[in-house]
Design an enzyme around this catalytic site. Structure first.
Site, PDB file in Angstrom:
ATOM      1  N   LEU A 528       9.132   7.044  -0.837  1.00 57.68           N
ATOM      2  CA  LEU A 528       9.918   7.294   0.394  1.00 57.68           C
ATOM      3  C   LEU A 528      10.597   5.979   1.002  1.00 57.68           C
ATOM      4  O   LEU A 528       9.920   5.151   1.668  1.00 57.68           O
ATOM      5  CB  LEU A 528       8.944   8.065   1.453  1.00 57.68           C
ATOM      6  CG  LEU A 528       8.395   9.247   0.969  1.00 57.68           C
ATOM      7  CD1 LEU A 528       7.253   9.547   2.272  1.00 57.68           C
ATOM      8  CD2 LEU A 528       9.231  10.335   0.583  1.00 57.68           C
ATOM      9  N   ALA A 603       5.073   5.299   0.981  1.00 58.29           N
ATOM     10  CA  ALA A 603       6.175   5.190   1.853  1.00 58.29           C
ATOM     11  C   ALA A 603       6.679   3.756   2.244  1.00 58.29           C
ATOM     12  O   ALA A 603       5.770   2.861   2.443  1.00 58.29           O
ATOM     13  CB  ALA A 603       5.582   5.814   3.309  1.00 58.29           C
ATOM     14  N   ASP A 604       7.891   3.448   2.373  1.00 59.80           N
ATOM     15  CA  ASP A 604       8.351   2.203   2.358  1.00 59.80           C
ATOM     16  C   ASP A 604       8.007   1.740   4.100  1.00 59.80           C
ATOM     17  O   ASP A 604       7.459   2.293   4.863  1.00 59.80           O
ATOM     18  CB  ASP A 604       9.716   2.145   2.205  1.00 59.80           C
ATOM     19  CG  ASP A 604      10.352   0.727   1.837  1.00 59.80           C
ATOM     20  OD1 ASP A 604       9.647  -0.134   1.764  1.00 59.80           O
ATOM     21  OD2 ASP A 604      11.639   0.763   1.752  1.00 59.80           O
ATOM     22  N   LEU A 605       8.448   0.380   4.107  1.00 56.16           N
ATOM     23  CA  LEU A 605       8.481  -0.183   5.536  1.00 56.16           C
ATOM     24  C   LEU A 605       9.633   0.198   6.292  1.00 56.16           C
ATOM     25  O   LEU A 605      10.541  -0.492   6.360  1.00 56.16           O
ATOM     26  CB  LEU A 605       8.428  -1.929   5.288  1.00 56.16           C
ATOM     27  CG  LEU A 605       7.538  -2.400   4.223  1.00 56.16           C
ATOM     28  CD1 LEU A 605       7.937  -3.910   3.991  1.00 56.16           C
ATOM     29  CD2 LEU A 605       6.149  -2.418   4.997  1.00 56.16           C
ATOM     30  N   PHE A 606       9.374   1.344   7.085  1.00 60.69           N
ATOM     31  CA  PHE A 606      10.570   1.645   8.090  1.00 60.69           C
ATOM     32  C   PHE A 606      10.243   0.906   9.171  1.00 60.69           C
ATOM     33  O   PHE A 606       9.213   1.191   9.789  1.00 60.69           O
ATOM     34  CB  PHE A 606      10.268   3.228   8.240  1.00 60.69           C
ATOM     35  CG  PHE A 606      10.169   4.058   6.800  1.00 60.69           C
ATOM     36  CD1 PHE A 606      11.293   4.308   5.983  1.00 60.69           C
ATOM     37  CD2 PHE A 606       9.216   4.589   6.307  1.00 60.69           C
ATOM     38  CE1 PHE A 606      11.437   4.919   4.771  1.00 60.69           C
ATOM     39  CE2 PHE A 606       9.178   5.504   5.152  1.00 60.69           C
ATOM     40  CZ  PHE A 606      10.228   5.478   4.473  1.00 60.69           C
TER      41      PHE A 606
END
Length: 879
Positions: A528, A603-606
């Site tokens: 993501l 999940a990425d570093l949002f």
């Protein structure tokens, strides 16, 4: 009842206002506040299912505007001819209260179904169609009622010797401002969406009942619209402007007015922090500007030329104001910093800077927009048009602005070209263009000069010796790739540097490989967020793994090959990236709608402060990810501790544990200034099996073994040594924290404050975590060799002491001084845990730095390292 187009153009009356009239103004104030509050609530709820893609964002906005226009148009005559308009107004407010509250309760239940109905990868027609018609159908009863409330309220208070039309506009717009700021800064953070919806419904209900009480038993004479506004109402010479031209002016002012707002917000998003508060401030400034302009018009309309020449001059002023506000956009990056320079840094100064930049760019044009619309409003009444009809035309055209300007002109012509075209559009609306004295020529000359002399309207911060490799004004954001003087390329979104670069190394590899190695045999992985694409293509090097990646911005996907070539060369980089199935979609909607299940989801570093990112840290989103996992699947949520404060982290951890009670924490790197944490969980598999982990760390492919080694994952100590906390420690940490959820978006409203004015440094936050968190082998591993567990526990203890040493050691440019400070402590750590390889990195680097001055000491240090770690080759440890 408030839209960003017609309803926000206001004027204050010069007549004295009595008690009954004041009650009408208070009703307009409250109704306007509710209108904007409802819009924020529904937009946020619908985005959770329809997504944050520009398709969904504009579709919801179009559905909202479309409903307002439909209601104003459909009920214009029946309200105008009604002898009991209070019944209409009261009934409309009651409808808004009931339908609005019911819809706010229903939408969270419909969220999964709406996302699945659209699908994971819908065709453009399916996505556009469903994203528009679903909100239109759901919102139509209530938005249509909103569109008709202001005409009904004006009809209730018409008469008594003076018209309250301008004053009702003014109060309604002031209410919209208060609603915008109140719901974003106070109501939703303190109450949540559902409680805010309940408060709005109560206020709508109060408005409706109050209007019925104030107008009880009153019957008004039924008269045509012209009777209430004679042919020269307020000095306006209606005969000089044809009805067709008036409709064109109403539509054009709505289209271009909202078009300028879209343009200004897009440009300012490159210099503001782009938080939920940023948007609220920009919208408030827009509404206040139009209100002030129309208020001035009410006071000065008796002195204004009411014919074609006067209207032409007003439009000429509007062109000049648009050009003046547009010119300030080129200096927006400097304007936004002025309050911090005057008063010092802090949250108040940061918000003041965003408001100041908005005031410079939107203040002048919106002030004149208010004057022009007030003039058009009187012209409409003088031309026997109903107020509802005028609002419907203006609002319907305004609904097209985000599509035509945001989707069409800005990506095609850039922000500068769109600005010039908007100014030219206002110029084209002037009646009697070529007539002498019309005020046409001066704006035209300035428009031509601006077109000839100004550079592109974009912001890209270049490092020394840097250059722009690519730049695209996308529909949602400006995306650029910037190369510095060393040849390192970085991704910029709205002029903000993203995590990762073409020089990405061990840390970025660990973001992909660490969660993948915790799964015994992953066959399909979902990422993501793509960013530069480095992490996802690391995963794609495993020939047995199918990799899907979801990225919101198509321009980011298009920029990824630039980084692939820079990192890996033309052939290998491109081939790894080509194996990734990249999808331009909203991550939340994709997770809801994807038909397949995944062994690993990463999940990425949002950045939690950015608008929309907080929704990717909610309990509901984590639950959707859990449902997307295959049996035995694993979910890893990466978190950048340098982008959030501890309270924000606690809220995210609480939401994660609400779905994954066995969740654990890992530390991706030992960086003190940019620490990255990961929350990992595998439902049904609370503890890992040691032999399976060892098998994953010894793949048959030499390339994969080398890749793991370059990420510091050579063995089980490199992998399990990243463990930072077990589930019990995380549960204690999150106890009492606000659970981030769709209803209580704590992260969305809390994280920006840590961005505007951080109360602590990343080092301080990391120290707080390592001091309070604990980890035990029994929480991570199934029963294993007790000797190994003891060695692993020593590794974790040494890792904690290593970080504390780094936090306590003051840097010095002299490597000899640094070696004196670090040599014995680091060697002591290695004696306690020879497996702790990170302690050798600074010692080897310092040995190389002092070799020209003291080769004997350097050689002795390396011999000591070899004795402590005989299994370690004398090479640079890539970790």
């Amino acid at each position: 009842m408030t839209s960003l187009a017609g309803v926000s153009r206001v004027a204050l009356p010069a007549d004295r206002i009595g008690g009954r009239q004041l009650a009408g103004l208070l009703l307009a104030l409250a109704s306007g506040a509710c209108g904007l509050a409802w819009q924020f609530i529904w937009t946020q709820q619908l985005s959770n299912s329809l997504g944050h893609e520009i398709v969904a964002v504009l579709a919801v906005l179009g559905a909202f505007f479309g409903g307002l226009a439909i209601g104003a148009w459909a009920l214009r005559r029946v309200i105008e001819r009604s002898a009991r308009p209070a019944l209409w107004y009261g009934g409309l407010e009651l409808l808004i209260a009931g339908w609005g509250l019911g819809l706010s309760l229903l939408l969270p239940v419909l969220t999964p179904g709406l996302g699945q109905l659209i699908g994971a990868e819908p065709s453009a027609w399916r996505h556009w169609g469903l994203a528009f018609f679903l909100p239109l159908l759901l919102l139509l009863p209530v938005t249509a009622a909103m569109g008709a409330t202001l005409p009904a309220l004006e009809r209730c208070w018409r008469g008594a010797g003076s018209s309250l039309l301008s004053a009702l506009y003014s109060a309604n717009t002031l209410g919209a401002v208060l609603g915008t700021l109140g719901v974003v800064f106070v109501a939703i953070p303190q109450l949540g969406l559902q409680a805010t919806a309940l408060a709005c419904a109560a206020l709508n209900l109060l408005c409706g009942l109050s209007a019925l009480a104030l107008n009880r038993g009153q019957r008004m004479a039924v008269a045509p619209a012209a009777a209430a506004a004679p042919a020269s109402a307020g000095g306006v010479a209606a005969a000089e402007i044809s009805r067709r031209h008036l409709l064109l002016l109403l539509a054009g002012s709505g289209l271009l007015g909202i078009g300028y707002e879209v343009l200004a917000v897009r440009v300012l998003s490159q210099v503001t922090e782009n938080t939920v508060y940023s948007y609220a401030l920009l919208l408030a400034v827009y509404l206040l500007g139009t209100a002030a302009g129309a208020a001035w018009h009410q006071q000065a309309r008796g002195r204004l030329d009411a014919g074609q020449a006067g209207l032409a001059r007003l439009l000429g002023w509007l062109v000049l104001a648009t050009l003046a506000g547009g010119l300030s956009l080129w200096a927006a990056d400097r304007i936004v910093l002025l309050p911090a320079r005057w008063f010092g840094p802090g949250a108040a100064a940061a918000l003041a800077g965003e408001a100041l930049a908005a005031a410079f760019s939107m203040g002048p044009p919106t002030w004149v927009m208010g004057i022009v619309f007030a003039q058009l409003c009187h012209l409409a009444r003088a031309n026997q048009m109903t107020l509802g009809g005028a609002l419907a035309v203006n609002t319907a055209a305004a609904a097209l602005a985000p599509w035509l300007i945001g989707v069409g002109l800005i990506p095609l012509l850039g922000a500068r070209g769109a600005l010039l075209l908007i100014a030219a559009g206002y110029l084209a609306l002037m009646p009697g263009l070529w007539r002498r004295g019309s005020g046409f020529w001066l704006p035209l000359v300035l428009l031509v000069l601006l077109a000839a002399l100004t550079p592109p309207l974009r912001f890209v911060d270049l490092p020394p010796g840097g250059r722009v490799l690519s730049y695209r004004d996308g529909v949602m954001a400006a995306v650029s790739v910037v190369e510095d003087g060393r040849g390192v390329a970085r991704l910029h979104i709205n002029n903000r540097v993203q995590e990762g670069s073409s020089a990405s190394g061990a840390i970025e590899r660990r973001l992909a490989l660490l969660p993948l190695q915790l799964h015994p045999k992953p066959q399909r992985a979902l990422f993501l967020g793509l960013g530069t694409g480095f992490t996802v293509q690391v995963a794609a090097r495993d020939p047995g793994l199918q990799v899907d990646g979801v990225e919101l911005l198509p321009e980011v996907i298009e920029a990824a090959p630039l980084f692939a070539r820079a990192q890996n060369g033309q052939s290998s980089g491109s081939s790894a990236l080509e194996r990734v199935h990249a999808v331009a979609a909203d991550a939340r909607r994709y997770v809801l709608a994807a038909p397949q299940r995944y062994d690993v989801v990463i999940a990425d570093l949002f950045h939690p402060a950015r608008s929309g990112a907080g929704a990717l840290y909610t309990r509901e989103h984590f639950a959707a990810v859990r449902d997307r996992l295959a049996p035995g699947g694993l979910f890893c949520q990466w978190l950048a501790l340098h982008q959030m404060d501890v309270e924000t982290l606690r809220s995210i951890v609480a939401a994660y544990l609400a779905v994954f009670p066995d969740g654990k924490a890992v530390l991706a790197s030992n960086s003190l200034d940019t620490p990255v944490l990961g929350l990992v969980a595998s439902p049904g598999r609370p503890r890992f099996e040691l032999d399976a982990l060892r098998a994953r760390l010894a793949p048959p492919q030499p390339e994969l073994r080398q890749l793991l080694s370059s990420a510091g994952l050579e063995d089980e100590f490199g992998l399990l040594g990243s463990a930072l906390a077990g589930s019990q420690s995380l549960q204690r940490f999150a106890q009492g924290a606000a659970v981030n959820s769709d209803d209580r978006p704590f992260v969305t409203h809390r994280a920006p404050w840590a961005t505007y004015a951080p109360a602590s440094t990343p080092r301080q936050r990391l120290h707080e975590l390592i001091s309070s968190w604990s980890v035990e082998p029994g929480e991570w591993l199934q029963p294993a060799d007790p000797v190994f567990e003891q060695r692993l526990q020593r590794y974790w203890d040494v890792r904690r002491r290593y970080l504390e040493l780094g936090l306590a050691t003051a840097p010095d440019p002299d490597p000899v001084v640094m070696l004196d400070r670090l040599q014995q402590p680091l060697l002591g750590l290695l004696r306690d845990s020879p497996e702790f390889r990170p302690a050798t990195d600074p010692l080897r680097a310092l040995a190389a730095a002092i070799r020209p001055r003291d080769p004997g000491r350097a050689d002795e240090l390396l011999r000591q390292l070899e004795r402590l770690q005989p299994q370690r080759p004398d090479a640079a440890i890539r970790r």
